[in-house]
Every structure is written in C-alpha cells, then in structure tokens.
Enzyme design. Structure first.
Site, PDB file in Angstrom:
ATOM      1  N   LYS A  41       0.821  -1.218   0.000  1.00  0.00           N
ATOM      2  CA  LYS A  41       0.000   0.000   0.000  1.00  0.00           C
ATOM      3  C   LYS A  41       0.858   1.272   0.000  1.00  0.00           C
ATOM      4  O   LYS A  41       0.318   2.367  -0.018  1.00  0.00           O
ATOM      5  CB  LYS A  41      -0.920   0.008   1.224  1.00  0.00           C
ATOM      6  CG  LYS A  41      -2.014  -1.031   1.165  1.00  0.00           C
ATOM      7  CD  LYS A  41      -3.069  -0.804   2.230  1.00  0.00           C
ATOM      8  CE  LYS A  41      -4.239  -1.757   2.020  1.00  0.00           C
ATOM      9  NZ  LYS A  41      -5.278  -1.599   3.034  1.00  0.00           N
ATOM     10  N   ARG A  90     -18.001   0.116   8.322  1.00  0.00           N
ATOM     11  CA  ARG A  90     -18.632   1.433   8.144  1.00  0.00           C
ATOM     12  C   ARG A  90     -19.846   1.222   7.250  1.00  0.00           C
ATOM     13  O   ARG A  90     -20.809   0.599   7.643  1.00  0.00           O
ATOM     14  CB  ARG A  90     -17.621   2.419   7.557  1.00  0.00           C
ATOM     15  CG  ARG A  90     -16.497   2.761   8.525  1.00  0.00           C
ATOM     16  CD  ARG A  90     -15.358   3.441   7.849  1.00  0.00           C
ATOM     17  NE  ARG A  90     -14.797   2.579   6.802  1.00  0.00           N
ATOM     18  CZ  ARG A  90     -13.730   2.853   6.105  1.00  0.00           C
ATOM     19  NH1 ARG A  90     -13.111   3.993   6.289  1.00  0.00           N
ATOM     20  NH2 ARG A  90     -13.269   2.020   5.203  1.00  0.00           N
ATOM     21  N   SER A 128      -8.669   6.559   6.686  1.00  0.00           N
ATOM     22  CA  SER A 128      -7.321   7.142   6.725  1.00  0.00           C
ATOM     23  C   SER A 128      -7.008   7.835   5.407  1.00  0.00           C
ATOM     24  O   SER A 128      -6.381   8.902   5.389  1.00  0.00           O
ATOM     25  CB  SER A 128      -6.280   6.047   6.976  1.00  0.00           C
ATOM     26  OG  SER A 128      -6.468   5.473   8.231  1.00  0.00           O
TER      27      SER A 128
HETATM   28  O1  PNS Z   1      -6.518  -1.060   7.403  1.00  0.00           O
HETATM   29  P1  PNS Z   1      -6.484  -2.006   6.248  1.00  0.00           P
HETATM   30  O2  PNS Z   1      -5.398  -1.609   5.286  1.00  0.00           O
HETATM   31  O3  PNS Z   1      -7.810  -2.222   5.585  1.00  0.00           O
HETATM   32  O4  PNS Z   1      -6.051  -3.439   6.877  1.00  0.00           O
HETATM   33  C1  PNS Z   1      -5.920  -4.555   6.046  1.00  0.00           C
HETATM   34  C2  PNS Z   1      -5.178  -5.678   6.810  1.00  0.00           C
HETATM   35  C3  PNS Z   1      -3.821  -5.192   7.288  1.00  0.00           C
HETATM   36  C4  PNS Z   1      -6.009  -6.117   8.007  1.00  0.00           C
HETATM   37  C5  PNS Z   1      -5.035  -6.845   5.804  1.00  0.00           C
HETATM   38  O5  PNS Z   1      -4.432  -6.393   4.646  1.00  0.00           O
HETATM   39  C6  PNS Z   1      -4.246  -8.011   6.372  1.00  0.00           C
HETATM   40  O6  PNS Z   1      -4.780  -8.819   7.111  1.00  0.00           O
HETATM   41  N1  PNS Z   1      -2.938  -8.076   6.028  1.00  0.00           N
HETATM   42  C7  PNS Z   1      -2.072  -9.133   6.461  1.00  0.00           C
HETATM   43  C8  PNS Z   1      -1.721 -10.071   5.291  1.00  0.00           C
HETATM   44  C9  PNS Z   1      -2.756 -11.166   5.155  1.00  0.00           C
HETATM   45  O7  PNS Z   1      -3.035 -11.922   6.068  1.00  0.00           O
HETATM   46  N2  PNS Z   1      -3.353 -11.250   3.942  1.00  0.00           N
HETATM   47  C10 PNS Z   1      -4.361 -12.233   3.632  1.00  0.00           C
HETATM   48  C11 PNS Z   1      -5.720 -11.858   4.173  1.00  0.00           C
HETATM   49  S1  PNS Z   1      -6.840 -11.646   2.890  1.00  0.00           S
END
Ligand code: PNS
Length: 162
Positions: A41, A90, A128
């Site tokens: 990201k 949300r 954010s």
């Molecule tokens: O605040 P965000 O960016 O929506 O959070 C997303 C997050 C960090 C929770 C998600 O991308 C995540 O769980 N990342 C860790 C990597 C992972 O486990 N990916 C597979 C899950 S689909």
C-alpha cells in the site's frame, strides 16, 4: 484471558479506529492492535511512526497494546493466542472486501473468527485515505484524528498547519 486483535494499516490511526478499538476493549480482556507492514500500500507513514501514533492515541485504554506485524494475519493471531479478529464496518461498501478477507482467512484456518463492530455514526464516512487527502490539501483534520496524528500530518503537509 480473552484476547482480540484489531488489525489494520493505520496510516494514520483515526478517531474512527479509536472508536472501534475502545468498543472492542470493553468486550475483551485484552486487545492487541496489530499494525500491518502493508508494504504494497506504500503507506505515507513508516511502520514505527504508525505504531507510535497508535500507542499515543490509545494510551488511555489500559487493556490495549500495539504491536507491528508482518506476514499473514492468521499467523499473527496464532502467535498472539487471540480468540478473534475484530474489524470496524462502516458503510455497505466495506462489506464485500471484509467478507472476502474473512472467507480467505477462514479457509486458511477454520478456527479463525472474524467479528465486526459497527462504527459509530459520526465515523461512518471516515477513512485514513480521506484524512490524508484532506491534510494534503490543507484542510482542517482536527475532528477526525487525535492531536498527535494532527501534528504528524501537519509536519508531512506543512500547508495544513493552522
Ligand atoms: O486497514 P487495512 O489496510 O484495511 O487493513 C488490512 C489488513 C492489514 C487487516 C489486511 O491487509 C491483512 O490482514 N494483512 C495481512 C496479510 C494477510 O493476512 N493477507 C491475507 C488476508 S486476505
């Protein structure tokens, strides 16, 4: 000890996140806020800053701690021996994405529980990315973020300083 994880990129943490974390902290013995590296990201703030801002913003919640994590959320959940992952929902637009992530995590680990808490109505629209955009364009972000995050954003985008 009933422990939950509230994961996210927290780039940066907003009052909407804090609302969801506080609601979770009222339901569980301990809450770990997992700040994901989320390199794909290209976050505005480095991991250490996102963790530090979350720690400062949540210091009033005694049963909440903030930890960075890299790799899969399912692995982090096991490592921390958490019972569940809690995320804020949300509007309906969040649902598809969250539904997909919950399904994938469930496929990887059948014990993985995803719980969702509705954001307070005043935060339904807050993200954010929106806060970053408002700050970058010189808008007032005071109502959306705690003071330490406002200061960090104003440092990134000096035009926003009031
Ligand atoms: O605040 P965000 O960016 O929506 O959070 C997303 C997050 C960090 C929770 C998600 O991308 C995540 O769980 N990342 C860790 C990597 C992972 O486990 N990916 C597979 C899950 S689909």
């Amino acid at each position: 000890m009933k422990r939950a994880i509230v994961p996210g990129t927290f780039d940066p943490i907003t009052k909407g996140h804090i609302d969801v974390i506080a609601r979770t902290a009222a339901l569980f013995d301990e809450v770990i806020v997992g700040v994901a590296v989320s390199a794909k990201k290209h976050p505005l703030f480095p991991l250490e800053t996102r963790v530090a801002l979350a720690e400062e913003s949540l210091s009033h919640l005694a049963n909440v701690k903030v930890l960075p994590f890299d790799g899969l959320l399912v692995d982090f959940v096991h490592e921390q021996q958490a019972l569940a992952v809690v995320k804020g929902l949300r509007a309906i637009t969040d649902f598809e994405y969250e539904f997909q992530m919950a399904a994938v995590n469930y496929q990887m680990d059948a014990d993985f529980e995803s719980l969702f808490i509705m954001s307070g109505p005043e935060y339904m629209y807050l993200s954010s990315s929106m806060v970053r955009e408002i700050a970058s364009l010189g808008g007032d972000i005071e109502r959306f973020v705690p003071p330490c995050v406002k200061a960090a954003l104003e440092e990134k985008f000096p035009r926003a300083a009031h």
